[in-house]
Design an enzyme around this catalytic site. Sequence first.
Site, PDB file in Angstrom:
ATOM      1  N   ARG A   1       1.161 -62.817  32.106  1.00  0.00           N
ATOM      2  CA  ARG A   1       0.584 -64.004  32.727  1.00  0.00           C
ATOM      3  C   ARG A   1       0.886 -65.241  31.857  1.00  0.00           C
ATOM      4  O   ARG A   1       1.731 -66.056  32.187  1.00  0.00           O
ATOM      5  CB  ARG A   1      -0.930 -63.800  32.953  1.00  0.00           C
ATOM      6  CG  ARG A   1      -1.529 -64.708  33.997  1.00  0.00           C
ATOM      7  CD  ARG A   1      -1.929 -66.053  33.462  1.00  0.00           C
ATOM      8  NE  ARG A   1      -2.818 -65.926  32.300  1.00  0.00           N
ATOM      9  CZ  ARG A   1      -3.021 -66.906  31.433  1.00  0.00           C
ATOM     10  NH1 ARG A   1      -2.413 -68.072  31.588  1.00  0.00           N
ATOM     11  NH2 ARG A   1      -3.805 -66.734  30.382  1.00  0.00           N
ATOM     12  N   ASP A   2       0.238 -65.331  30.697  1.00  0.00           N
ATOM     13  CA  ASP A   2       0.429 -66.485  29.819  1.00  0.00           C
ATOM     14  C   ASP A   2       1.890 -66.571  29.369  1.00  0.00           C
ATOM     15  O   ASP A   2       2.453 -67.666  29.233  1.00  0.00           O
ATOM     16  CB  ASP A   2      -0.503 -66.360  28.612  1.00  0.00           C
ATOM     17  CG  ASP A   2      -0.868 -67.701  27.993  1.00  0.00           C
ATOM     18  OD1 ASP A   2      -0.213 -68.704  28.312  1.00  0.00           O
ATOM     19  OD2 ASP A   2      -1.810 -67.750  27.194  1.00  0.00           O
TER      20      ASP A   2
ATOM     21  N   HIS B   1      -8.872 -65.812  22.339  1.00  0.00           N
ATOM     22  CA  HIS B   1      -7.489 -66.028  22.764  1.00  0.00           C
ATOM     23  C   HIS B   1      -6.897 -67.057  21.795  1.00  0.00           C
ATOM     24  O   HIS B   1      -7.230 -68.236  21.864  1.00  0.00           O
ATOM     25  CB  HIS B   1      -7.510 -66.547  24.213  1.00  0.00           C
ATOM     26  CG  HIS B   1      -6.167 -66.912  24.779  1.00  0.00           C
ATOM     27  ND1 HIS B   1      -5.499 -66.108  25.678  1.00  0.00           N
ATOM     28  CD2 HIS B   1      -5.383 -67.997  24.612  1.00  0.00           C
ATOM     29  CE1 HIS B   1      -4.355 -66.676  26.034  1.00  0.00           C
ATOM     30  NE2 HIS B   1      -4.262 -67.835  25.394  1.00  0.00           N
TER      31      HIS B   1
ATOM     32  N   CYS C   1       1.246 -73.249  26.680  1.00  0.00           N
ATOM     33  CA  CYS C   1       0.575 -74.050  27.702  1.00  0.00           C
ATOM     34  C   CYS C   1       1.510 -75.180  28.100  1.00  0.00           C
ATOM     35  O   CYS C   1       1.932 -75.947  27.244  1.00  0.00           O
ATOM     36  CB  CYS C   1      -0.739 -74.601  27.164  1.00  0.00           C
ATOM     37  SG  CYS C   1      -1.467 -75.855  28.249  1.00  0.00           S
TER      38      CYS C   1
ATOM     39  N   ASN D   1       1.455 -67.412  22.052  1.00  0.00           N
ATOM     40  CA  ASN D   1       0.289 -66.564  21.861  1.00  0.00           C
ATOM     41  C   ASN D   1       0.507 -65.739  20.607  1.00  0.00           C
ATOM     42  O   ASN D   1       1.637 -65.500  20.195  1.00  0.00           O
ATOM     43  CB  ASN D   1       0.155 -65.588  23.040  1.00  0.00           C
ATOM     44  CG  ASN D   1      -0.310 -66.262  24.306  1.00  0.00           C
ATOM     45  OD1 ASN D   1      -1.473 -66.610  24.441  1.00  0.00           O
ATOM     46  ND2 ASN D   1       0.617 -66.469  25.237  1.00  0.00           N
TER      47      ASN D   1
END
Lengths: 311, 311
Positions: free
Chosen positions: B14-15, B208, B241, B250
Amino acid sequence: MTDAAVQIREVGLRDGLQMVRTILASEQKLAWCARMVDAGVRDIEVTSFVPPTIVPQFADAVEVAAGALAIDGLHAAALVPNLKGAQRAFEVGLRKVHYVLSASNEHNMKNVRRSTAESVEDFARIVAARDDTAGGVVLGAGVATAFGCTIAGEVDERIVLGLVETLIEAGAGEITIADTVGYANPAQVYALLRQVMSLAGDVPVACHFHDTRGLGLANVMAALDAGVRAFDASLGGLGGCPFAPNATGNINTEDTVFMLEAQGMNTGIDIGELLAIRESVSAWLPGEPFTGAIARAGLPKTFARAEAVAA
Amino acid sequence: MTDAAVQIREVGLRDGLQMVRTILASEQKLAWCARMVDAGVRDIEVTSFVPPTIVPQFADAVEVAAGALAIDGLHAAALVPNLKGAQRAFEVGLRKVHYVLSASNEHNMKNVRRSTAESVEDFARIVAARDDTAGGVVLGAGVATAFGCTIAGEVDERIVLGLVETLIEAGAGEITIADTVGYANPAQVYALLRQVMSLAGDVPVACHFHDTRGLGLANVMAALDAGVRAFDASLGGLGGCPFAPNATGNINTEDTVFMLEAQGMNTGIDIGELLAIRESVSAWLPGEPFTGAIARAGLPKTFARAEAVAA
């Protein structure tokens, strides 16, 4: 030193330069030192007194050490591999000299071609020479591969603690615990350093971490928790160990200072100036791997305020 | 879950995938999921129910979610940006749905074009829809930019804590505290998460972290100290992001698992298998930045023994 003061010792000129292909001019090394002092880094390992046939980068050890002694506000130190190197360092007038041996006998054999026990005897001879000819010079002793070894694997904590005790009894004025090959984890660092701190008593203890497996800064935090207040770091993360495969990468000075200062600890170092020096030095060393998260991502918007609050 | 058990939640699908140029086939995404489960990763955020016009990568959200639900042993979750996305996630039968809002109002406006207060109301509508049509589905609520914002700078701790309280009262079954832009430092993480843990009571809390400024793993250690036992991480460190400059990255799943397992904590995950999956996935995503110290340097010789002792 208040509880929030942390000492950063630059090792890029020694641990870093011993790994690079380009030989810097003595003038460049001294300019690097002088600018680091202006940025607030007062403790620098400026060179290594190894035979030039082994590391040509340090053929100018005497010139660099003498030049560093002339820089105001700089506490210059040098690494020495043996008694002969120590005598050269004493002669040039250095006030601080580092000797390193490995807790792993196999690593010590590979690194300096003698057993760890023989290196301990060598250190005793260096202490005797210091007492004879260089009274007042601080002899730091480093224990390398303190958290494991790429050759021997596991290194027993008791061997490290035994060496710390022996080296202090022999005359070490400072102890450095080194994760030469990047094997340490935070729990291990905390457990070992608590014991080292307790053994060392009034003798200062520093840590030397590599970021080989990404845990360098987490290990700094664990050592801080154990009471350690001095850390080796290398501008741009330059450095490693020629005999430890993939062990490139001292913890990065800029990133380490960022982590500490962001938390309100005080290193006395200006990160902006470090980044400017990094640019100059990396231009002198084309093709060498400079690491660093702050150099890539920049400081957070919130950082200036954290520094102002801490001041 | 014993004290030494730590939950790793994979967010690479996802991220990670929301940032890459290559659109993976649904079959590839599901193969990635299935292999992660085999490697011991049981919690995966498998997709995001955003409009495909905004992120084409997630045009197959329904297919991927449905396929993931058919994988034995996988606890599949999805991100939803709004009520409509939540309804689609409920319809496909997901048992866990994540909603995220930003503590920074400016970041929230940029990210979802509404104020943080409006997002809180949105979350309440999602809870009502869940109660009407999808009883038993766990709604996780994430607080993004909890440690600072690239647009607004400082984010007041009290805003984060107020949001945690409000979201739990509104029906959040889990809270995730996110350092969306990589501004957090360990002291800040410890201080904030201690308070969040105390506020959250029985509601599980996860973190996170991004490794933008090199502190990702040090921040994991600080959150562990504060009692957190669940962490998002991304295979190969994929992700970031789109509205936070340089906020790529991440924390890396392999490196995070290594750090935890090396210290005797138990993630249930096999790092060797993670590295093999990483190779396949990176071959599917040419040109994308895969980070990771373990992938580069390998596991320490001492690692197998640390695992054996912990087992």
